[in-house]
Design an enzyme around this catalytic site. Structure first.
Site, mmCIF file in Angstrom:
data_model
loop_
_atom_site.group_PDB
_atom_site.id
_atom_site.type_symbol
_atom_site.label_atom_id
_atom_site.label_comp_id
_atom_site.label_asym_id
_atom_site.label_seq_id
_atom_site.Cartn_x
_atom_site.Cartn_y
_atom_site.Cartn_z
ATOM 1 N NE ARG A 27 19.345 52.566 63.428
ATOM 2 C CZ ARG A 27 19.825 53.362 64.375
ATOM 3 N NH1 ARG A 27 20.962 53.053 64.972
ATOM 4 N NH2 ARG A 27 19.198 54.466 64.724
ATOM 5 N NE ARG A 31 26.257 53.096 59.785
ATOM 6 C CZ ARG A 31 26.570 54.106 60.584
ATOM 7 N NH1 ARG A 31 27.541 54.940 60.240
ATOM 8 N NH2 ARG A 31 25.932 54.276 61.732
ATOM 9 N NE ARG A 40 25.880 54.846 52.850
ATOM 10 C CZ ARG A 40 26.538 55.931 52.478
ATOM 11 N NH1 ARG A 40 27.602 55.800 51.697
ATOM 12 N NH2 ARG A 40 26.147 57.135 52.853
ATOM 13 C CG ASP A 77 16.161 57.556 56.814
ATOM 14 O OD1 ASP A 77 15.587 58.606 57.173
ATOM 15 O OD2 ASP A 77 17.187 57.126 57.373
ATOM 16 C CE1 TYR A 153 16.712 63.160 62.936
ATOM 17 C CE2 TYR A 153 14.654 62.050 63.488
ATOM 18 C CZ TYR A 153 16.035 62.099 63.528
ATOM 19 O OH TYR A 153 16.749 61.105 64.143
#
Length: 374
Positions: A27, A31, A40, A77, A153
């Protein structure tokens, strides 16, 4: 496809000698960087960010502009794959990823099929654009979720604390779970091969939820399908090796099983001692990891000390890629990231100089075989 100018990561994954230990961060485009948050915001949403090759290129390159990392990793992703299968991916505020049409009935599972790769063209366009933008500087890592993690998921409809729907299916209708996993594995093979064709120089499979399984279930429902990926992914392009890394979070106890798949390297979380891991698998595979991401929340001095400890656990040997044991926190201070990267480079060079290859840093199988035979 020629090797990049800095090919240290590729050589480490292939267990070739390197002047220092290469480092990248899970990652690393994310963020914790203000420039990522700004991009973003311009994209409008996380999905729009992923599905726009220009934005994906921009955020992939952002951490490399700040830190001397030894690889870029495709910004995307893992859930783009089930989204391409028609499950309707969306991101709810405060809830993370969700699917509009989770696999909750036999009919839905029977209808599931391998999607056409054209539905993921935006990913491949992003790989091409990023590869061009890197200008041969460092390798680009492509990736996918593992068949089991994707299935979690797809069945739960989003994240889960206990995977009750997955395990209910596993222990009542394992045939249906195997169908999902087989389709996922076929899809991942095509997906990773397309990334390699477009310019990815190494690929990684993230088995984020494999560690939630028992040993028997892990081998049957997770590792079996990662083996299918190892067997199916193209491992060379234009005469160059394309290393493949398997990472099961919480899977350190199955390291020998992972090594037997024929992958090039295994990722480890922070619960596994690197020196012990190296003793268990010898020089059969490379190892990636495995500092606790929480270390970055401490002081710069604490970061430096822990980086040195991890490097010394592995020793001055080749076959190690330094990384976090999982993704970097959005709250990680930038200065601590800078300390981590510089310490990895500087201390590993010092270790190589003090104990060069070919002396007491001989390949581990020379000294570990009596341990393995026990």
């Amino acid at each position: 496809m020629s090797r990049p100018t800095n090919d240290t990561l590729l050589r480490a994954l292939l267990r070739e000698p390197t002047d220092y230990t290469p480092v990248w961060l899970m990652r690393q485009a994310g963020r914790y960087l203000p420039e990522y948050r700004e991009t973003r915001a311009r994209a409008g949403s996380f999905l729009d960010l992923c599905k726009n090759p220009g934005f994906a290129t921009e955020v992939t390159l952002q951490p490399l502009a700040r830190f001397p990392l030894d690889a870029a990793i495709l910004f995307s992703d893992i859930l783009t794959v089930p989204d391409a299968m028609g499950l309707g991916l969306y991101f709810a505020d405060g809830e993370g990823p969700r699917f509009e049409r989770p696999l909750r009935t036999e009919a839905a599972i029977r209808e599931l099929s391998v999607p056409g790769m054209e539905s993921l063209q935006y990913v491949f366009d992003g790989v091409s654009e990023i590869s061009k933008a890197l200008k041969g500087s460092v390798p680009l890592i492509g990736f996918s979720g593992s068949p089991f993690t994707l299935a979690c998921y797809m069945i739960e409809g989003g994240g889960s604390d206990d995977f009750r729907n997955v395990k209910a299916l596993m222990y009542s209708r394992p045939d249906l779970l195997h169908r999902i996993l087989d389709i996922n594995a076929q899809t991942v093979v095509k997906y990773l091969n397309a990334q390699i064709e477009r310019g990815a120089q190494a690929v990684m499979v993230f088995d984020t939820w494999g560690g939630a399984l028992s040993t028997h279930a892990y081998r049957e429902f997770s590792l079996r399908y990662m083996q299918q990926i190892v067997d199916g992914v193209t491992r060379t392009r234009d005469g160059e090796m394309v290393p493949l890394v398997l990472f099961t979070k919480g899977g350190g106890q199955w390291l020998e099983d992972i090594a037997q798949t024929g992958c090039d390297a295994a990722g480890l979380d922070w619960a596994t001692d690197l020196g012990v891991a190296r003793a268990r698998v010898g020089h059969r595979i490379g190892l990636q990891g495995n500092i606790d991401p929480g270390v970055l929340m401490g002081s710069p001095q604490g970061v430096e000390a822990e980086v040195k400890r991890v490097l010394e656990d592995f020793g001055p040997h080749y076959g190690h890629v330094f990384n976090l044991g999982h993704g970097i926190s959005q709250h990680a201070p930038h200065d601590n990231v800078r300390v981590l990267v510089s310490t990895v480079h500087e201390h590993s060079r010092r270790m190589r100089a003090e104990q060069p290859f070919g002396e007491s840093a001989a390949p581990v199988e020379d000294w570990v075989s009596p341990i393995i035979q026990l």
